[in-house]
Design an enzyme around this catalytic site. Structure first.
Site, mmCIF file in Angstrom:
data_model
loop_
_atom_site.group_PDB
_atom_site.id
_atom_site.type_symbol
_atom_site.label_atom_id
_atom_site.label_comp_id
_atom_site.label_asym_id
_atom_site.label_seq_id
_atom_site.Cartn_x
_atom_site.Cartn_y
_atom_site.Cartn_z
ATOM 1 C CG ASN A 486 -1.973 1.031 1.152
ATOM 2 O OD1 ASN A 486 -1.755 2.114 0.613
ATOM 3 N ND2 ASN A 486 -3.130 0.723 1.708
ATOM 4 C CG ASP A 487 3.113 2.650 -3.653
ATOM 5 O OD1 ASP A 487 4.135 2.270 -3.073
ATOM 6 O OD2 ASP A 487 2.911 2.508 -4.871
ATOM 7 C CB CYS A 488 -1.419 5.699 -0.088
ATOM 8 S SG CYS A 488 -1.286 5.961 -1.859
#
Ligand code: GLC
Ligand code: GLC
Length: 807
Positions: A486-488
């Site tokens: 989850n890049d965020c």
């Protein structure tokens, strides 16, 4: 509501009206030359790299959205129309677009004239070909002017849309009207540092041309109403600076019943340094001539189409199912595998939403994509694994992305995404199970592409896992770094500067923020690696790896289980994320998928985690990323809380991770759950909700807005998503249960009650396994008529192997 239908026999999606909710596109090309083409014939082409070798222009944020592309106008008396509706926008008497595998067909008709336009990129040729067949179906003679045009990009797509003070001075073309052909050569900068040019040609003498866009269009006009077309003329403009185009006009007369065919080619050529010119300043056109002659008749065009279709039939014949579930079959046999190949070619670079100018190939993205195409193109998968591993650093960490043209790590984004290295283990093990090719592990592979640093690939895998083992936080869980899948979820970021990238901003380096998701990955892929070691007879090392797995599994059970589901992470202050203790973001999907797939806590925890996921995250289109959505910005969580509720990582259905949960359902032997989730967002199953879902009904999109969004159910960012590979893995290996293993093919279906069985053909290690699965009393498996214990069909080496399974 639908805007078309599937034609499974032809392997096409047939769009029956031009006004789809968004442009519905297709991909052409499978090697060097690629084109994107929408259902109104919009789109763009490039050679290998959508940033550095952009051949035609595309304006992403244009109005109307999909203007330009390949433009065709047919002027017939007072009417001017386009076979694919755009750019003329004249209402047609009939319209159809057929998107097939590597080609698209547009059929339009108006006032008794029908046009059939087929566009493709032939195998092994750096060109896009268009065949236009015009037929007079009226009772009287037709005098038509046929115009076609493309707008060239000045090669570097970023520079092309920013550096106008220079670019409006450099455009150059050459013209060549001879040998029954008419060709415009785009040669901007050729004389300086470039050795490549593009060309656009028609296989007939043109009656007129323009190569300067603004002359052709005229002042105050766009592509829908060029001045030249309106006046039924051509101005003969020769581009000098500004915007070079190729616009060709052919006047044709059609008697009643008569038809004529024109073949167009948009090509790309690179010349050697010493072969650049045929005379001072004049392009050496030999290669272009050879390409043009190879396709200058409708017959040759037809042969290219046949070859393309044979290529796809062969690729797709490696995995074919007949299950009685029409929609499942069409996803598995055609569209899901097709999308996997598109992600192989494009990674996340060029779509209508990915501009092709930003990120190159992602480390984790490409590793996961491989799970979806390894069975189709194992040799290219091998090469890809080595390319990816070559951007790793010696300590096991890795660049997050690399550029496809140079294959070098992308320093702008750097490293620090701590899940990345483990995906290399995942894809290498999948490759070996598919091919049996253990020799890849010996392949000398550098670190950071530095010559001299090569070690066997096996050592890259070992360092990948070791990186997780040696980078752990206070709870014994893996450190998350900048972000994991989850890049965020940026737990070390603490950004307060507007516009700053969450992915690259200076890290707080807490040394504390931990990821339960990475722990789940480690348990799953650490075990796979241990099995690999055992198969190689390296039992001591395998035992060592299993000890590390047990250690991290214990940490998850002690600190990663929240009571009813798996927690997501611990933040930089050691507080849980994705826990009932939180006010927002109490539960996240990723650890429910991965920890259950890894078998942590067994079926009991697994079933509870999945029930919680369904209860809190389930909607009509799948499972949302988290719940409740973040309603305000949380500095200690990062980008995830910067999105409005229901969008992207803040609570949309992020389709990529749904198939993890489908596989998790299979892991706990819940076939109903697996099938329910699979069918909630498999494109063919939601085709009749196209007015809500809006993106193409034949491919997956990255996200579908969640219940908290204003546009609940609307998908965004179609095509380039890890959803393709994981969905294929979920349906083929989970629900249908066909899993390649080192020494055989496991057949372990996990079907819903509504399915009674299936027939399946799977090419595996050179043998075609013809598999029949059905329900019955005498459970078990026979292989070529003989009962075999367990559920693994052995390697027989024969050309065909018949397997019957009763479940
Ligand atoms: C995008 C990225 C992928 C990431 C996902 C979730 O799809 O390409 O790497 O895992 O978003 O943030
Ligand atoms: C943005 C996107 C995310 C993507 C990331 C990397 O954060 O929201 O989905 O993975 O950029 O490019």
């Amino acid at each position: 509501m639908k805007y078309g239908y599937f034609d499974d026999d032809a392997r096409e999606y047939v769009i029956t009206r031009p006004d789809t909710p968004l442009p519905w596109i297709n991909y052409l090309g499978s090697d060097g030359f690629f084109s994107l083409i929408s259902n109104t014939c919009g789109g763009y082409s490039f050679y290998k790299d959508a940033k550095l070798r952009r051949i035609t222009r595309f304006r992403y944020n244009n109005v109307p959205h999909d203007d330009g592309g390949r433009c065709f106008w047919i002027a017939d008396g007072d009417a001017v129309w386009s076979p694919a509706f755009l750019p003329a926008k004249t209402p047609l008497d009939s319209y159809i677009c057929r998107h097939g595998l590597g080609y698209s067909v547009f059929e339009g008709s108006k006032d008794g004239v029908s046009a059939s336009l087929t566009v493709t990129v032939p195998r092994g040729t750096d060109a896009e070909l268009s065949k236009l067949v015009l037929e007079n179906r009226s009772g009287s003679e037709k005098r038509l002017s046929v115009y076609s045009a493309v707008e060239f990009c000045l090669w570097n797509a970023v520079d092309d849309s920013t550096n106008f003070q220079r670019n409006w001075n450099i455009g150059e073309v050459e013209l060549e009207f001879s040998d029954g052909r008419s060709t415009v050569y785009h040669k901007t900068e050729y004389r300086e540092r470039r050795d490549h040019y593009a060309f656009y040609s028609v296989n007939a003498p043109a009656d007129g041309f323009d190569t300067d866009r603004d002359s052709f269009l005229g002042r105050f006009r766009g592509w829908s109403e060029p001045a030249a077309v309106e006046r039924r003329t051509s101005f003969g403009s020769v581009a000098s600076g500004w915007a070079p185009i190729a616009a060709l006009r052919n006047d044709i007369v059609l008697a009643p019943g008569e038809s004529k065919t024109l073949v167009y080619m948009l090509g790309y050529v690179e010349n050697g340094e010493d072969d650049k010119f045929s005379a001072p300043g004049i392009i050496n056109k030999e290669k272009a001539h050879a390409m043009l002659s190879a396709f200058d008749t409708p017959e040759r065009f037809g042969a290219a189409m046949d070859e393309l279709k044979a290529y796809w039939s062969k690729l797709l014949s490696r995995f074919e199912v007949r299950s009685g579930e029409e929609k499942l079959d069409r996803m598995v046999n055609i569209w899901n595998q097709y999308q996997c190949m598109v992600t192989f070619n494009m990674s996340r670079s060029a779509s209508y939403y990915e501009s092709g100018t930003g990120r190159g190939m992602g480390f984790r993205d490409s590793c996961q994509d491989l799970l979806g195409f390894v069975h189709m193109i194992p040799e290219r998968a091998r090469e890809r694994i080595i390319d990816i591993a070559s951007i790793q650093f010696a300590d096991g960490s890795t660049y997050h992305q690399y550029q496809p043209l140079t294959k070098r790590g992308n320093a702008d984004i750097g490293s620090g995404f701590n899940d990345d290295p483990l995906w290399l283990v995942a894809c290498t093990c999948a490759y070996i199970r598919e091919t049996g090719d253990f020799s890849i592990l010996e392949e000398p592979t550098p670190f950071n592409n530095e010559p001299g640093s090569e070690v066997p690939l096996m050592e890259h895998l070992e360092r990948s896992l070791n990186y997780t083992v040696t980078h752990r936080g206070p709870h014994g869980l893996p450190l998350i770094g900048r972000a994991d899948w989850n890049d965020c979820l940026n737990l070390n970021c603490f950004s307060r500067t507007p516009g700053e990238s969450f992915q690259t901003c200076s890290n707080f380096e807490s040394g504390k923020a931990e990821s339960v998701f990475i722990a789940g990955m480690f348990v799953k892929y650490g075990r796979e690696y241990a099995e690999l070691l055992e198969r190689m007879g390296r039992n001591d090392e395998a035992a060592g790896m299993l000890a590390s797995v047990a250690d991290i599994e214990k940490a998850v059970l002690e600190h990663g289980w929240d009571g009813e589901w798996f927690r997501r992470a611990y933040d930089a202050f050691g507080r849980p994320v994705g826990s009932s203790e939180n006010d927002e973001g109490k539960i996240y999907i990723e650890p429910q998928g991965f920890c259950v797939m890894a078998g942590i806590g067994g079926c009991e925890y697994g079933r509870r985690a999945l029930a919680s996921a369904e209860r809190y995250l389930g909607n009509d289109f799948g499972l949302e990323v988290l719940s409740p959505c973040y309603t305000e910005y949380h500095e200690h969580l990062g980008e995830i809380s910067s999105y409005p509720p229901g969008y992207k990582e803040n609570g949309s259905v992020f389709c990529h991770n749904n198939p993890w949960v489908t596989l998790a359902y299979c892991r706990v032997r819940d076939g109903e759950g697996a099938f329910r989730l699979y069918t909630r967002n498999a494109p063919a199953y939601i085709e009749d909700k196209s007015e809500i879902h809006r993106t193409e009904p034949y491919c997956y999109s990255q996200t579908i807005a969640g219940r908290n969004a204003r546009t609940y159910g609307e998908a965004k960012n179609s095509w380039l998503t890890g959803t393709a590979a994981w969905s294929f893995a979920a349906v083929s290996q989970g629900i249908l249960g066909i899993r390649p293993d080192y020494d055989g093919l496991v057949i372990d279906p996990c079907l819903p009650g509504s399915m009674d069985g299936f027939e399946l053909r799977r090419l595996f290690r050179g043998t075609r396994y013809e598999i029949t699965v059905r329900r019955g009393e005498n459970k078990g498996m026979t292989v070529d008529g003989r009962p075999v214990p367990g559920n693994k069909a052995p390697l027989t080496g024969a050309s065909v192997c018949r397997v019957e399974v009763v479940i």
